[in-house]
Design a protein around this motif. Structure first.
Motif, PDB file in Angstrom:
ATOM      1  N   ILE A  58       0.624  -1.220   0.031  1.00  0.00           N
ATOM      2  CA  ILE A  58       0.068   0.031   0.083  1.00  0.00           C
ATOM      3  C   ILE A  58       0.612   1.321   0.148  1.00  0.00           C
ATOM      4  CG2 ILE A  58      -1.602   1.381   1.269  1.00  0.00           C
ATOM      5  CD1 ILE A  58      -2.893  -1.344   2.522  1.00  0.00           C
ATOM      6  N   GLY A  59       1.977   1.227   0.843  1.00  0.00           N
ATOM      7  CA  GLY A  59       2.691   2.310   0.913  1.00  0.00           C
ATOM      8  C   GLY A  59       3.575   2.872  -0.300  1.00  0.00           C
ATOM      9  N   GLU A  60       3.657   1.930  -1.064  1.00  0.00           N
ATOM     10  CA  GLU A  60       4.813   2.120  -2.365  1.00  0.00           C
ATOM     11  C   GLU A  60       3.902   2.482  -3.571  1.00  0.00           C
ATOM     12  OE1 GLU A  60       7.203  -1.102  -2.867  1.00  0.00           O
ATOM     13  OE2 GLU A  60       8.060  -0.828  -0.934  1.00  0.00           O
ATOM     14  N   ASP A  61       2.662   2.562  -3.461  1.00  0.00           N
ATOM     15  CA  ASP A  61       1.787   3.053  -4.653  1.00  0.00           C
ATOM     16  C   ASP A  61       2.293   1.950  -5.825  1.00  0.00           C
ATOM     17  OD1 ASP A  61       0.235   4.967  -3.836  1.00  0.00           O
ATOM     18  OD2 ASP A  61       1.857   6.430  -4.243  1.00  0.00           O
ATOM     19  N   ALA A  62       2.280   0.815  -5.118  1.00  0.00           N
ATOM     20  CA  ALA A  62       2.831  -0.213  -6.346  1.00  0.00           C
ATOM     21  C   ALA A  62       1.519  -0.935  -7.154  1.00  0.00           C
ATOM     22  CB  ALA A  62       3.436  -1.362  -5.818  1.00  0.00           C
ATOM     23  N   ALA A  63       1.834  -1.532  -8.325  1.00  0.00           N
ATOM     24  CA  ALA A  63       0.628  -2.399  -8.812  1.00  0.00           C
ATOM     25  C   ALA A  63       0.514  -3.528  -8.104  1.00  0.00           C
ATOM     26  CB  ALA A  63       0.967  -2.542 -10.295  1.00  0.00           C
ATOM     27  N   PRO A  64      -0.752  -4.184  -8.003  1.00  0.00           N
ATOM     28  CA  PRO A  64      -1.002  -5.363  -7.370  1.00  0.00           C
ATOM     29  C   PRO A  64      -0.168  -6.670  -8.247  1.00  0.00           C
ATOM     30  CG  PRO A  64      -2.892  -4.195  -7.602  1.00  0.00           C
ATOM     31  CD  PRO A  64      -2.032  -3.406  -8.390  1.00  0.00           C
ATOM     32  N   LEU A  65       0.508  -7.346  -7.313  1.00  0.00           N
ATOM     33  CA  LEU A  65       1.194  -8.423  -7.938  1.00  0.00           C
ATOM     34  C   LEU A  65       0.284 -10.014  -7.722  1.00  0.00           C
ATOM     35  CD1 LEU A  65       3.716  -9.801  -8.812  1.00  0.00           C
ATOM     36  CD2 LEU A  65       4.357 -10.145  -6.468  1.00  0.00           C
ATOM     37  N   ARG A  66       0.132 -10.557  -8.725  1.00  0.00           N
ATOM     38  CA  ARG A  66      -0.496 -11.824  -8.748  1.00  0.00           C
ATOM     39  C   ARG A  66       0.495 -12.970  -8.219  1.00  0.00           C
ATOM     40  NH1 ARG A  66      -2.739 -13.743 -14.166  1.00  0.00           N
ATOM     41  NH2 ARG A  66      -0.662 -14.807 -14.436  1.00  0.00           N
ATOM     42  N   ILE A  67       0.030 -13.586  -7.141  1.00  0.00           N
ATOM     43  CA  ILE A  67       0.800 -14.523  -6.570  1.00  0.00           C
ATOM     44  C   ILE A  67       0.388 -15.933  -6.561  1.00  0.00           C
ATOM     45  CG2 ILE A  67       1.881 -12.625  -5.118  1.00  0.00           C
ATOM     46  CD1 ILE A  67       0.538 -14.425  -2.770  1.00  0.00           C
ATOM     47  N   LEU A  68      -0.922 -16.115  -6.851  1.00  0.00           N
ATOM     48  CA  LEU A  68      -1.420 -17.625  -6.848  1.00  0.00           C
ATOM     49  C   LEU A  68      -2.686 -17.410  -7.836  1.00  0.00           C
ATOM     50  CD1 LEU A  68      -1.038 -20.295  -5.798  1.00  0.00           C
ATOM     51  CD2 LEU A  68      -2.426 -19.655  -3.978  1.00  0.00           C
ATOM     52  N   ARG A  69      -2.994 -18.511  -8.576  1.00  0.00           N
ATOM     53  CA  ARG A  69      -3.936 -18.703  -9.505  1.00  0.00           C
ATOM     54  C   ARG A  69      -4.882 -19.925  -9.318  1.00  0.00           C
ATOM     55  NH1 ARG A  69      -4.202 -16.760 -15.829  1.00  0.00           N
ATOM     56  NH2 ARG A  69      -5.094 -15.041 -14.535  1.00  0.00           N
ATOM     57  N   ALA A  70      -6.031 -20.004  -9.388  1.00  0.00           N
ATOM     58  CA  ALA A  70      -6.846 -21.225  -9.526  1.00  0.00           C
ATOM     59  C   ALA A  70      -7.487 -21.169 -10.730  1.00  0.00           C
ATOM     60  CB  ALA A  70      -7.696 -21.169  -8.168  1.00  0.00           C
ATOM     61  N   SER A  71      -7.432 -22.334 -11.468  1.00  0.00           N
ATOM     62  CA  SER A  71      -8.030 -22.200 -12.828  1.00  0.00           C
ATOM     63  C   SER A  71      -9.510 -22.192 -12.968  1.00  0.00           C
ATOM     64  CB  SER A  71      -7.404 -23.584 -13.502  1.00  0.00           C
ATOM     65  OG  SER A  71      -8.109 -24.686 -12.847  1.00  0.00           O
ATOM     66  N   GLY A  72     -10.208 -22.699 -11.806  1.00  0.00           N
ATOM     67  CA  GLY A  72     -11.594 -22.475 -11.949  1.00  0.00           C
ATOM     68  C   GLY A  72     -12.251 -24.017 -12.700  1.00  0.00           C
ATOM     69  N   ASP A  73     -11.278 -24.870 -12.775  1.00  0.00           N
ATOM     70  CA  ASP A  73     -11.767 -26.090 -13.412  1.00  0.00           C
ATOM     71  C   ASP A  73     -10.794 -27.330 -12.808  1.00  0.00           C
ATOM     72  OD1 ASP A  73     -13.028 -28.064 -15.121  1.00  0.00           O
ATOM     73  OD2 ASP A  73     -11.542 -27.513 -16.859  1.00  0.00           O
ATOM     74  N   PRO A  74     -11.290 -27.505 -11.626  1.00  0.00           N
ATOM     75  CA  PRO A  74     -12.304 -27.378 -10.905  1.00  0.00           C
ATOM     76  C   PRO A  74     -11.949 -26.458  -9.740  1.00  0.00           C
ATOM     77  CG  PRO A  74     -11.442 -29.625 -10.392  1.00  0.00           C
ATOM     78  CD  PRO A  74     -10.623 -28.947 -11.378  1.00  0.00           C
ATOM     79  N   GLU A  75     -10.645 -26.105  -9.388  1.00  0.00           N
ATOM     80  CA  GLU A  75     -10.254 -25.568  -8.121  1.00  0.00           C
ATOM     81  C   GLU A  75     -10.506 -23.943  -8.338  1.00  0.00           C
ATOM     82  OE1 GLU A  75      -8.063 -29.110  -8.534  1.00  0.00           O
ATOM     83  OE2 GLU A  75      -8.041 -27.336  -9.680  1.00  0.00           O
ATOM     84  N   ILE A  76     -11.150 -23.423  -7.199  1.00  0.00           N
ATOM     85  CA  ILE A  76     -11.240 -21.983  -7.102  1.00  0.00           C
ATOM     86  C   ILE A  76     -10.480 -21.532  -5.800  1.00  0.00           C
ATOM     87  CG2 ILE A  76     -13.063 -21.613  -8.613  1.00  0.00           C
ATOM     88  CD1 ILE A  76     -15.070 -21.280  -5.836  1.00  0.00           C
ATOM     89  N   LEU A  77     -10.126 -20.506  -5.479  1.00  0.00           N
ATOM     90  CA  LEU A  77      -9.572 -19.884  -4.235  1.00  0.00           C
ATOM     91  C   LEU A  77     -10.843 -19.297  -3.470  1.00  0.00           C
ATOM     92  CD1 LEU A  77      -6.561 -17.703  -5.501  1.00  0.00           C
ATOM     93  CD2 LEU A  77      -6.515 -19.780  -4.041  1.00  0.00           C
ATOM     94  N   LEU A  78     -11.108 -19.981  -2.267  1.00  0.00           N
ATOM     95  CA  LEU A  78     -12.391 -19.454  -1.474  1.00  0.00           C
ATOM     96  C   LEU A  78     -11.923 -18.360  -0.315  1.00  0.00           C
ATOM     97  CD1 LEU A  78     -13.650 -23.201  -0.539  1.00  0.00           C
ATOM     98  CD2 LEU A  78     -14.347 -21.438  -2.426  1.00  0.00           C
ATOM     99  N   TRP A  79     -10.925 -18.106  -0.082  1.00  0.00           N
ATOM    100  CA  TRP A  79     -10.296 -17.163   0.693  1.00  0.00           C
ATOM    101  C   TRP A  79      -8.610 -17.437   1.080  1.00  0.00           C
ATOM    102  CZ3 TRP A  79      -7.721 -18.883   5.072  1.00  0.00           C
ATOM    103  CH2 TRP A  79      -8.190 -20.089   5.640  1.00  0.00           C
ATOM    104  N   CYS A  80      -8.221 -16.176   1.483  1.00  0.00           N
ATOM    105  CA  CYS A  80      -6.799 -16.140   1.804  1.00  0.00           C
ATOM    106  C   CYS A  80      -6.503 -15.168   2.786  1.00  0.00           C
ATOM    107  CB  CYS A  80      -5.980 -15.595   0.428  1.00  0.00           C
ATOM    108  SG  CYS A  80      -5.834 -17.122  -0.864  1.00  0.00           S
ATOM    109  N   SER A  81      -5.663 -15.430   3.631  1.00  0.00           N
ATOM    110  CA  SER A  81      -5.446 -14.420   4.912  1.00  0.00           C
ATOM    111  C   SER A  81      -4.085 -14.679   5.399  1.00  0.00           C
ATOM    112  CB  SER A  81      -6.399 -14.481   5.881  1.00  0.00           C
ATOM    113  OG  SER A  81      -6.326 -13.384   6.766  1.00  0.00           O
ATOM    114  N   TRP A  82      -3.752 -13.592   6.076  1.00  0.00           N
ATOM    115  CA  TRP A  82      -2.087 -13.441   6.383  1.00  0.00           C
ATOM    116  C   TRP A  82      -1.725 -14.396   7.776  1.00  0.00           C
ATOM    117  CZ3 TRP A  82       0.910 -10.542   3.405  1.00  0.00           C
ATOM    118  CH2 TRP A  82       0.420  -9.850   2.599  1.00  0.00           C
TER     119      TRP A  82
END
Length: 646
Positions: A58-82
């Motif tokens: 947040i502090g660096e005004d950086a662009a969001p970085l994608r770090i994990l992908r779920a294909s949707g066939d069949p997996e999806i990401l339901l939630w993520c937290s720290w």
């Protein structure tokens, strides 16, 4: 200061393409703040059912970085937290069909905040496993007392060596609690697995204090009608009885969390037929107290903040949702933020470990929502991300609370949405849009389907008919299936109210999803001349078949009792009364729907066609009950708009 420019996962829409603008999934979900308050993690939709985890500094005004992908066939990401400033934990879920049955599953994985080093944290099944358990577990405490580790519920199945002479076996079976290192996956058993355990609750500081158990009824294999809770004293020792919840009446104390400071379990219990926030001492006395109740409606949510998820208040819904707090600091922040944001509702989503930084969400009926980071010491509110960027700058329709008289004179609450700029329904085409559930209710706020139809020039009423939850036992009656005549009567009376308000009765339609789809179909049978078009999304159509379908699952007895037996089962089934329906019917259904089997829609289509009437069913392969696919939702909205009378 403007928020991040997020060109990820959101479909492009041309001006005038309302179906794309409103049908596109929210661009942000499951947002969370890192313990140091400097990074934001969130999920964003991709193509089809795929979705991605992004992290942004947040502090660096950086662009969001994608770090994990779920294909949707069949997996999806339901939630993520720290789990820590450098590590996140995500729950991955999916559905697949085997042998004519749909199975859902979940898995927990850890991933570095910078990307990479992905590791499965759920209990792995060996080749010697003697059974299946598709539950991947859940994180129940992010502050375990051990840096970089969390407390997790994890499921176990027995194992035996079936391929060699070794007699070594593992007889652990059921759900237990482990301390899990989010980076290495190293574990230590905290609570041994128990076969009938379904839930564990901690005090937010690393101590497991409550266990929920839901056992089978005798040798039936079906879950029984009672869920029981046990507590462990602060000093330790054996589990002791805490409470029992009747699954039919929902009577009994239902714990949600434990307050370490007062040594109490906090949850919900019914008082005079309505849910109230309650507490029970965990000292063996069983002494309970009512913390907050409302005389007219259920108190249905706790307000929890901080890494320890401590309780600071509760919310309830009358015409709008209201919050009551017990923490002066939180109350002052909520009021100040609401004033600064023009009176919009404010919700606390997350906070840094020292609570110097807060992640808040705000929205309204005409604002789909936006996330901010709030720094109280500096009185600084920084915009981060919009929920629905395609609707930025779009003029939306205010949602007005209304009430109308049912046939027996009872006042039925609901909400009216009109096209932008309109103050009445005179001369407009109109839609009654009953909610799903039936154990649910509509409430004031942004609704993507209602707003889409308002943009198309329709007046929309969303009734909270008798059989809805949120208003107490008397309003709920015996649920919307057993009490279908009252519930559907209230729904059809909403259509008559629209006509009395000046809406064009020749262009009156009904649109519903899940139980709302059932209500749409059954309204067509109960009042054949009222609605000119019927749209049902993932509807129930045959109550007897629904009970039969449930027999395949451990919840079969609960579903059987919920629907009940008697004449209402046939009389309240649209497929059994299809001959009475006059209006054309359009249905939509995902083929991997575990909530309502797609055979319910297929059966309804056949029944209508056998009666010589018109019905169309659009099937969406591989999708579940909520149709979480931007292209699919946009397609559905376009088809509905073309089908309804203009």
């Amino acid at each position: 200061m403007s928020g991040f420019l997020l060109g990820i996962g959101t479909a492009q829409a041309q001006e005038g393409d309302a179906a794309r603008m409103f049908g596109t999934l929210p661009g942000v979900s499951q947002a969370s703040l890192s313990p140091d308050g400097q990074k934001l993690a969130f999920l964003a939709p991709g193509k089809g059912q795929a979705n991605d985890l992004f992290v942004v500094n947040i502090g660096e005004d950086a662009a969001p970085l994608r770090i994990l992908r779920a294909s949707g066939d069949p997996e999806i990401l339901l939630w993520c937290s720290w789990a820590s400033d450098a590590r996140l934990i995500c729950q991955v879920g999916g559905r697949e069909e085997y042998g004519g049955q749909i199975y859902g599953y979940t898995t927990l994985v850890g991933v570095d905040a910078a990307g990479g080093n992905t590791k499965v944290l759920s209990k792995r099944r060996g080749s010697n496993a003697l059974g299946y358990d598709f539950r991947g577990g859940d994180v129940i405490d992010w502050q375990s007392g051990t840096p970089g580790s969390v407390l997790m519920m994890r499921s176990y199945v027995p194992e035996a060596n079936r391929r060699g002479p070794s007699l070594i076996t593992k007889d652990t079976d059921g759900m237990g609690v482990d301390l899990v290192d989010a980076t290495t996956g190293a574990t230590r058993v905290v609570e041994k697995p128990r076969r009938d355990a379904t839930e564990y609750i901690t005090d937010g500081k690393g101590a497991v204090r409550v266990m929920g158990v839901h056992a089978a009824a005798g040798q039936t294999g079906y879950l029984g009608n009672t869920r029981r809770y046990f507590f462990r004293p602060r000093a330790g020792g054996a589990w002791q009885p805490l409470s029992a919840v009747d699954m039919s009446t929902e009577e009994g104390f239902d714990p949600v969390t434990v307050d370490a400071a007062t040594d109490r379990a906090i949850g919900f219990a019914k008082v005079s037929g309505r849910y109230a926030v309650s507490a029970v001492q965990l000292d063996g006395t069983g002494k309970g107290s009512i913390l907050f109740q409302h005389p007219e409606v259920d108190v249905d949510r706790l307000v929890r903040v901080g890494r320890d998820k401590r309780v600071v208040g509760a919310t309830y819904v009358t015409e709008r949702r209201h919050m009551v707090t017990t923490d002066p600091k939180v109350e002052a922040m909520a009021k100040a933020l609401s004033r600064a944001l023009g009176g919009k509702d404010v919700y606390f989503v997350d906070a840094s470990a020292d609570e110097s930084q807060w992640l808040v969400w705000t929205g309204s009926d005409i604002d789909p929502g936006r996330y901010y980071r709030f720094t109280p010491a500096e009185k600084k509110l920084r915009p981060l991300l919009d929920d629905r960027p395609l609707l930025t700058g779009r003029v939306l329709s205010p949602v007005k609370p209304i009430s109308y008289a049912a046939a027996d004179g009872t006042k039925i609450p609901g909400y009216l949405t009109l096209p932008p700029g309109r103050t009445d329904a005179k001369g407009l085409p109109a839609i009654v849009m009953p909610h799903g559930g039936p154990s649910a209710r509509d409430e004031w706020g942004f609704d993507w389907i209602a707003q889409f139809f308002a943009q198309k020039g329709y007046a929309i009423v969303q009734p909270n008919f008798r059989g809805s939850s949120g208003y107490g036992d008397q309003w709920y009656q015996n649920n919307g299936f057993k009490s279908w005549r009252t519930a559907i009567g209230d729904v059809t009376d909403a259509g008559r109210w629209l006509a009395n308000e000046g809406a064009d009765p020749a262009r009156l339609s009904i649109v519903g999803w899940s139980y709302g789809g059932y209500a749409a179909l059954q309204s067509g049978a109960l009042a054949p001349d009222l609605f000119k078009k019927i749209v049902a999304i993932a509807p129930v159509s045959d109550l007897a078949k629904m009970k039969q379908e449930a027999e395949k699952y451990t919840s079969g007895a609960l579903v059987r009792d919920f629907i009940g037996s008697g004449p209402h089962v046939r009389e309240g089934s649209p497929a059994k009364n299809a001959a009475a329906i006059k209006a054309p019917v359009l249905m939509f259904h995902g083929t991997l729907d575990q909530n309502v089997d797609i055979e319910q829609s297929r059966l309804m289509k056949r029944a209508i066609e056998d009666a010589g009437k018109t019905a169309e069913l659009i099937e969406y392969p591989g999708l579940a009950h909520s149709l979480n696919d931007s292209d699919v939702r946009s397609d559905m909205l376009n088809r509905v708009a073309a089908f309804l009378p203009k």
